[in-house]
Design an enzyme around this catalytic site. Structure first.
Site, PDB file in Angstrom:
ATOM      1  N   PHE A  67       0.780  -1.333   0.169  1.00 15.57           N
ATOM      2  CA  PHE A  67       0.032   0.094  -0.033  1.00 15.57           C
ATOM      3  C   PHE A  67       0.773   1.347  -0.014  1.00 15.57           C
ATOM      4  O   PHE A  67       0.369   2.426  -0.375  1.00 15.57           O
ATOM      5  CB  PHE A  67      -0.913  -0.119   1.208  1.00 15.57           C
ATOM      6  N   CYS A  70       0.955   3.170  -3.480  1.00 20.15           N
ATOM      7  CA  CYS A  70      -0.229   3.811  -4.131  1.00 20.15           C
ATOM      8  C   CYS A  70      -0.896   4.904  -3.053  1.00 20.15           C
ATOM      9  O   CYS A  70      -1.723   5.463  -3.427  1.00 20.15           O
ATOM     10  CB  CYS A  70      -0.844   2.745  -4.492  1.00 20.15           C
ATOM     11  N   HIS A  71      -0.488   4.874  -1.978  1.00 21.11           N
ATOM     12  CA  HIS A  71      -1.073   5.886  -0.948  1.00 21.11           C
ATOM     13  C   HIS A  71      -0.325   6.462   0.173  1.00 21.11           C
ATOM     14  O   HIS A  71       0.104   5.902   0.905  1.00 21.11           O
ATOM     15  CB  HIS A  71      -2.059   4.684  -0.010  1.00 21.11           C
ATOM     16  N   PHE A  72       0.236   7.295  -0.301  1.00 19.39           N
ATOM     17  CA  PHE A  72       0.114   8.134  -1.530  1.00 19.39           C
ATOM     18  C   PHE A  72       1.576   8.361  -1.957  1.00 19.39           C
ATOM     19  O   PHE A  72       2.469   8.256  -1.338  1.00 19.39           O
ATOM     20  CB  PHE A  72      -0.162   9.657  -1.117  1.00 19.39           C
ATOM     21  N   VAL A  77       1.599   6.378   3.506  1.00 22.79           N
ATOM     22  CA  VAL A  77       0.925   6.102   4.595  1.00 22.79           C
ATOM     23  C   VAL A  77      -0.036   4.872   4.446  1.00 22.79           C
ATOM     24  O   VAL A  77      -0.551   4.765   3.532  1.00 22.79           O
ATOM     25  CB  VAL A  77       0.229   7.462   5.143  1.00 22.79           C
TER      26      VAL A  77
END
Length: 171
Positions: A67, A70-72, A77
């Site tokens: 994750f 892609c976040h962010f 985070v």
């Protein structure tokens, strides 16, 4: 009284994710990458603030977790919803561990508060689920409060987590 296993390794958690721990049609955990913990360090049907049982689990954080890119982008985070989902995962696991039948589904939560973040610099996330009630009727319903710590600091709190176990109707 039967003594139940009080901790589970990653390999044992994966057995649950494949639906092989509690039997066909019963509670199971998601498989990676949606599995949000590496081990259950302690589980008991008594104890905790309400003396209705508890679960404690851990998640090892590494910068290469799926994750973060892609976040962010440029500001990695862990999505807060993944920490909340981990709490629901552990609530459902507890119901299956008690021997209750049915497939687990998150139903709701009361209040959720985020006061910190999990970043690639975080090393360890800890979860605590403290049961308030297990209702056994047409469906089995677990109600619990949960918390999540990042490197020892409590950063998420959730009240009244609700997970139900549903059995398929015959015919």
């Amino acid at each position: 009284m039967t003594t139940r296993q009080s901790s589970f390794s990653y390999e044992e958690i994966l057995i649950c994710g494949r639906g092989e721990m509690f039997g066909p049609g019963n509670a199971q955990l998601p498989l990676p990458p949606m599995l949000m913990f590496n081990r259950i360090t302690d589980i008991s049907e008594t104890g905790g603030p309400h003396d209705k049982g508890y679960v404690r689990a851990e998640f090892d954080i590494t910068p290469d977790l799926w994750f973060f890119p892609c976040h962010f982008m440029g500001d990695p985070v862990m999505p807060g919803c993944l920490g909340l989902d981990a709490m629901w995962q552990l609530t459902g696991f507890f119901l299956g561990w008690l021997g209750e039948a049915g497939k687990g589904r998150a139903i709701s939560t009361g209040e959720v508060k985020f006061t910190g973040m999990v970043t690639p610099k975080t090393k360890l996330v800890e979860y605590g689920i403290d049961f308030k009630r297990v209702m056994r009727g047409r469906l089995v319903l677990g109600i619990a409060d949960g918390w999540m710590k990042a490197d020892g600091e409590t950063i998420y709190k959730a009240t009244d987590l609700r997970v139900g176990l549903f059995q398929e109707k015959a015919g």
